[in-house]
Design an enzyme around this catalytic site. Sequence first.
Site, PDB file in Angstrom:
ATOM      1  N   GLY A  45       0.862  -1.185   0.000  1.00  0.00           N
ATOM      2  CA  GLY A  45       0.000   0.000   0.000  1.00  0.00           C
ATOM      3  C   GLY A  45       0.899   1.237   0.000  1.00  0.00           C
ATOM      4  O   GLY A  45       1.840   1.321   0.788  1.00  0.00           O
ATOM      5  N   ALA A  48       1.200   3.030   3.458  1.00  0.00           N
ATOM      6  CA  ALA A  48       1.925   2.260   4.465  1.00  0.00           C
ATOM      7  C   ALA A  48       3.404   2.131   4.095  1.00  0.00           C
ATOM      8  O   ALA A  48       4.286   2.214   4.958  1.00  0.00           O
ATOM      9  CB  ALA A  48       1.280   0.882   4.614  1.00  0.00           C
ATOM     10  N   ASP A 247       7.772   4.791  -3.362  1.00  0.00           N
ATOM     11  CA  ASP A 247       7.256   5.060  -2.016  1.00  0.00           C
ATOM     12  C   ASP A 247       8.410   5.296  -1.041  1.00  0.00           C
ATOM     13  O   ASP A 247       8.333   6.168  -0.166  1.00  0.00           O
ATOM     14  CB  ASP A 247       6.409   3.884  -1.522  1.00  0.00           C
ATOM     15  CG  ASP A 247       5.183   3.655  -2.380  1.00  0.00           C
ATOM     16  OD1 ASP A 247       4.676   4.639  -2.959  1.00  0.00           O
ATOM     17  OD2 ASP A 247       4.740   2.497  -2.478  1.00  0.00           O
TER      18      ASP A 247
HETATM   19  O1  RIB Z   1       3.669   1.577  -4.822  1.00  0.00           O
HETATM   20  C1  RIB Z   1       3.604   0.182  -4.595  1.00  0.00           C
HETATM   21  C2  RIB Z   1       2.314  -0.174  -3.920  1.00  0.00           C
HETATM   22  O2  RIB Z   1       1.254   0.148  -4.809  1.00  0.00           O
HETATM   23  C3  RIB Z   1       2.137  -1.621  -3.593  1.00  0.00           C
HETATM   24  O3  RIB Z   1       2.641  -1.952  -2.325  1.00  0.00           O
HETATM   25  C4  RIB Z   1       0.642  -1.837  -3.762  1.00  0.00           C
HETATM   26  O4  RIB Z   1      -0.003  -2.189  -2.590  1.00  0.00           O
HETATM   27  C5  RIB Z   1       0.101  -0.557  -4.358  1.00  0.00           C
HETATM   28  O5  RIB Z   1      -0.491   0.245  -3.402  1.00  0.00           O
END
Ligand code: RIB
Length: 319
Positions: A45, A48, A247
Amino acid sequence: MTNPQDTPRVLVAGSANLDFVVRAPHIPAPGETVLGGAFQTFAGGKGANQAVACARAGGVATHMLLALGDDAFAAPIEASLQGAGLTLHTVRPSGVATGSAFICVDDQAENAITVAPGANACLTAAHLPPLPGFSHLLMQLEIPMEAVTAYALAAQAAGVPVALNAAPAQPLAPELLAAVDLLLVNEGELRTLAGLQGSIADCLAHLPCPLVVVTLGARGCVAREGSSFYVQTGFAVHAVDTTGAGDTFCGALVAALAQQTPMAQALRQASAAAALACTHMGAQTSVPTHHAVAAFLAQSPQPQDESSIEALRQYAGLS
Ligand code: RIB
């Protein structure tokens, strides 16, 4: 020793998913079936992952507002977030599934992702924790746009800087864009938001946010802060899975900026963390600690190679 009162506090408001991952020789085209390897699950996510990256960057107390379902998928996500030392503000709508993501990773480490939002879609304006004391609010676009907008406007009113990773790409309302202090995008997202065919530099200059950072995969990243541009070339690594690398960049960059790290150094640290995140499978499992990033940077050349900087400047339309 740092007084806990002096430690910056970052609030991440965003998605949490359980990632169902299979590696395959290539990502299937429409209508195609591909035989892959064993399937694995990972905590993921975008929200997260970024919260874990912020926490592992060190020096920041990281809180997360998230929503989880009342099913078995929630437990491994909570275990991962608690293991990273996050303070969780968890919403638990009943009768709703935890968010999940279906990911194919190919032999070049690239991925294709489909998300079933589940509980992530239940976050509303009413769920935002009190903002005083937070040095930044960091969000993405895997929770409802109404919630993102309400949280951004509340942060703006409270004087808390807003960082938004505009992923997955969607058009943003002018009132939301006007509340964003730090916009984090990849090249496709940048072009969607700028609505321009011009160079990366033109697109960066076109957006109204004070600070805009575009990540360019292995090439590195470019940032515009006011009228100043920064370039940071990518770090060469053996990539096995790029899931969560963007992320990791976002979380690490916000952690660095929350600690008043100068921009060039913050971009270097975030880029190194993102490169290391590509060297292991999974999203949160691959986010490096600040010790790992420091060790990696200690054996990486500095300053950056002049010819690589020039190539990146040309790619971005800065030279
Ligand atoms: O950016 C990667 C994430 O995108 C993954 O962990 C997946 O859950 C989506 O949210």
